[in-house]
Design a protein around this motif. Sequence first.
Motif, PDB file in Angstrom:
ATOM      1  N   SER A   1       0.821  -1.218   0.000  1.00  0.00           N
ATOM      2  CA  SER A   1       0.000   0.000   0.000  1.00  0.00           C
ATOM      3  C   SER A   1       0.858   1.272   0.000  1.00  0.00           C
ATOM      4  N   ARG A   2       1.960   1.259   0.731  1.00  0.00           N
ATOM      5  CA  ARG A   2       2.807   2.454   0.786  1.00  0.00           C
ATOM      6  C   ARG A   2       3.442   2.739  -0.569  1.00  0.00           C
ATOM      7  N   ILE A   3       3.934   1.704  -1.227  1.00  0.00           N
ATOM      8  CA  ILE A   3       4.557   1.873  -2.538  1.00  0.00           C
ATOM      9  C   ILE A   3       3.522   2.352  -3.551  1.00  0.00           C
ATOM     10  N   CYS A   4       2.338   1.734  -3.534  1.00  0.00           N
ATOM     11  CA  CYS A   4       1.282   2.139  -4.470  1.00  0.00           C
ATOM     12  C   CYS A   4       0.850   3.570  -4.219  1.00  0.00           C
ATOM     13  N   PHE A   5       0.767   3.944  -2.949  1.00  0.00           N
ATOM     14  CA  PHE A   5       0.385   5.323  -2.614  1.00  0.00           C
ATOM     15  C   PHE A   5       1.406   6.312  -3.168  1.00  0.00           C
ATOM     16  N   ASP A   6       2.686   6.022  -2.968  1.00  0.00           N
ATOM     17  CA  ASP A   6       3.744   6.914  -3.462  1.00  0.00           C
ATOM     18  C   ASP A   6       3.746   6.973  -4.987  1.00  0.00           C
ATOM     19  N   LEU A   7       3.428   5.853  -5.628  1.00  0.00           N
ATOM     20  CA  LEU A   7       3.350   5.844  -7.088  1.00  0.00           C
ATOM     21  C   LEU A   7       2.258   6.787  -7.583  1.00  0.00           C
ATOM     22  N   LEU A   8       1.108   6.729  -6.920  1.00  0.00           N
ATOM     23  CA  LEU A   8      -0.044   7.520  -7.366  1.00  0.00           C
ATOM     24  C   LEU A   8       0.080   8.987  -7.001  1.00  0.00           C
ATOM     25  N   ASP A   9       0.851   9.271  -5.981  1.00  0.00           N
ATOM     26  CA  ASP A   9       1.053  10.662  -5.565  1.00  0.00           C
ATOM     27  C   ASP A   9       2.094  11.304  -6.480  1.00  0.00           C
ATOM     28  N   THR A  10       1.698  11.550  -7.715  1.00  0.00           N
ATOM     29  CA  THR A  10       2.648  12.002  -8.736  1.00  0.00           C
ATOM     30  C   THR A  10       3.183  13.407  -8.483  1.00  0.00           C
ATOM     31  N   ASP A  11       2.429  14.235  -7.745  1.00  0.00           N
ATOM     32  CA  ASP A  11       2.896  15.596  -7.473  1.00  0.00           C
ATOM     33  C   ASP A  11       3.549  15.727  -6.101  1.00  0.00           C
ATOM     34  N   ASN A  12       3.780  14.601  -5.417  1.00  0.00           N
ATOM     35  CA  ASN A  12       4.438  14.579  -4.104  1.00  0.00           C
ATOM     36  C   ASN A  12       3.748  15.479  -3.076  1.00  0.00           C
ATOM     37  N   SER A  13       2.424  15.499  -3.127  1.00  0.00           N
ATOM     38  CA  SER A  13       1.655  16.324  -2.186  1.00  0.00           C
ATOM     39  C   SER A  13       1.262  15.550  -0.940  1.00  0.00           C
ATOM     40  N   ARG A  14       1.676  14.288  -0.840  1.00  0.00           N
ATOM     41  CA  ARG A  14       1.344  13.403   0.272  1.00  0.00           C
ATOM     42  C   ARG A  14      -0.162  13.131   0.354  1.00  0.00           C
ATOM     43  N   SER A  15      -0.815  13.265  -0.768  1.00  0.00           N
ATOM     44  CA  SER A  15      -2.224  12.925  -0.883  1.00  0.00           C
ATOM     45  C   SER A  15      -2.509  12.586  -2.337  1.00  0.00           C
ATOM     46  N   ILE A  16      -3.620  11.882  -2.560  1.00  0.00           N
ATOM     47  CA  ILE A  16      -3.987  11.456  -3.900  1.00  0.00           C
ATOM     48  C   ILE A  16      -5.243  12.193  -4.328  1.00  0.00           C
ATOM     49  N   SER A  17      -5.159  12.838  -5.472  1.00  0.00           N
ATOM     50  CA  SER A  17      -6.290  13.587  -6.007  1.00  0.00           C
ATOM     51  C   SER A  17      -7.200  12.649  -6.788  1.00  0.00           C
TER      52      SER A  17
ATOM     53  N   GLY B   1     -13.114  14.839   3.942  1.00  0.00           N
ATOM     54  CA  GLY B   1     -13.943  15.640   3.049  1.00  0.00           C
ATOM     55  C   GLY B   1     -13.198  16.699   2.270  1.00  0.00           C
ATOM     56  N   ASP B   2     -11.873  16.577   2.165  1.00  0.00           N
ATOM     57  CA  ASP B   2     -11.073  17.583   1.444  1.00  0.00           C
ATOM     58  C   ASP B   2     -10.839  17.206  -0.006  1.00  0.00           C
ATOM     59  N   LYS B   3     -11.528  16.156  -0.480  1.00  0.00           N
ATOM     60  CA  LYS B   3     -11.411  15.677  -1.864  1.00  0.00           C
ATOM     61  C   LYS B   3      -9.990  15.240  -2.195  1.00  0.00           C
ATOM     62  N   GLU B   4      -9.294  14.770  -1.180  1.00  0.00           N
ATOM     63  CA  GLU B   4      -7.965  14.189  -1.327  1.00  0.00           C
ATOM     64  C   GLU B   4      -7.885  12.991  -0.395  1.00  0.00           C
ATOM     65  N   LEU B   5      -7.159  11.962  -0.804  1.00  0.00           N
ATOM     66  CA  LEU B   5      -6.944  10.804   0.057  1.00  0.00           C
ATOM     67  C   LEU B   5      -5.527  10.857   0.615  1.00  0.00           C
ATOM     68  N   ASP B   6      -5.391  10.991   1.956  1.00  0.00           N
ATOM     69  CA  ASP B   6      -4.071  10.866   2.549  1.00  0.00           C
ATOM     70  C   ASP B   6      -3.761   9.381   2.731  1.00  0.00           C
ATOM     71  N   TYR B   7      -2.581   9.076   3.263  1.00  0.00           N
ATOM     72  CA  TYR B   7      -2.190   7.667   3.319  1.00  0.00           C
ATOM     73  C   TYR B   7      -3.096   6.852   4.235  1.00  0.00           C
ATOM     74  N   ASN B   8      -3.518   7.425   5.369  1.00  0.00           N
ATOM     75  CA  ASN B   8      -4.381   6.681   6.283  1.00  0.00           C
ATOM     76  C   ASN B   8      -5.710   6.332   5.623  1.00  0.00           C
ATOM     77  N   GLU B   9      -6.272   7.258   4.865  1.00  0.00           N
ATOM     78  CA  GLU B   9      -7.524   6.989   4.158  1.00  0.00           C
ATOM     79  C   GLU B   9      -7.307   5.951   3.057  1.00  0.00           C
ATOM     80  N   PHE B  10      -6.172   6.067   2.382  1.00  0.00           N
ATOM     81  CA  PHE B  10      -5.839   5.093   1.337  1.00  0.00           C
ATOM     82  C   PHE B  10      -5.636   3.703   1.941  1.00  0.00           C
ATOM     83  N   ARG B  11      -5.010   3.652   3.097  1.00  0.00           N
ATOM     84  CA  ARG B  11      -4.781   2.372   3.779  1.00  0.00           C
ATOM     85  C   ARG B  11      -6.110   1.724   4.162  1.00  0.00           C
ATOM     86  N   MET B  12      -7.070   2.517   4.616  1.00  0.00           N
ATOM     87  CA  MET B  12      -8.401   1.991   4.922  1.00  0.00           C
ATOM     88  C   MET B  12      -9.020   1.355   3.677  1.00  0.00           C
TER      89      MET B  12
END
Length: 252
Positions: free
Chosen positions: A115-131, A160-171
């Motif tokens: 999950s951590r690797i996939c999250f970092d892959l998808l976070d293409t702008d390095n914002s620590r969240s996925i749009s 509700g910020d229309k972004e997924l941080d890592y904890n939300e992605f992990r869920m």
Amino acid sequence: LNVGFSKELMKVISSFLERFHLDSRHGLVTVRNLQQIRNYFDILDVKQTGMLDDVQFLAFMKVNTDLSRAKIYKVYDLFDVNESGDIDFNEFYLLCCMLIAIKDNQEKLFLFRHSRICFDLLDTDNSRSISPEEFETFGFLFNFSSSSMQQIFKEFDVSGDKELDYNEFRMFTFACIDRQRQIDREKLTKRGHRKRTPTFPPPPPANNEYMEREDVRDTDVRNNDVMRNVLDVDNTISLVTTPHHQQITDDD
């Protein structure tokens, strides 16, 4: 979570990758298989730079998947983690593991284990969240439908910020693995049902004399598999060594 799949599933068509399977505990290939993947990488690396450029990567993906040129370049940009303009072996190895997971219908297990690797892959702008846009790319890679992506984002965007941080992605990955286990149980149930279906031998001939039967093993099956693997590699090499202006011109 009711996750749907895309109508146009990404297919892995390589007989080379067909021989590999991920370890269920770690979601990786064995050391022995890793060496075979390394050898394959070295064959692709005709320039002996330790890297694959976009043309070599395109050749590999054309031989091993059914993706269009446009989608292959999306994958290329995504896996160029260090933004060097090339794919090194570590990035290539990660891609191969993902393709093996897709081939074996273990995408969700791979996502859960890494999950951590996939999250970092998808976070293409390095914002620590996925749009949502980055998440759409994720759905394309793992064969999720667009409607599922919208549903997932709505369910797991707790802040509700229309972004997924890592904890939300992990869920989300925990929900995926639950769904994977449900699919596996359904497969076992269907398989057990087929085994319990009684089969009856054909009736004997009218003259009560049983015909002689001889089980013939097809000894060429394994040789044919080896030849298909060789053809895959040769096809890839021919694509890699073709000049850039002679590469595949169809836009799929």
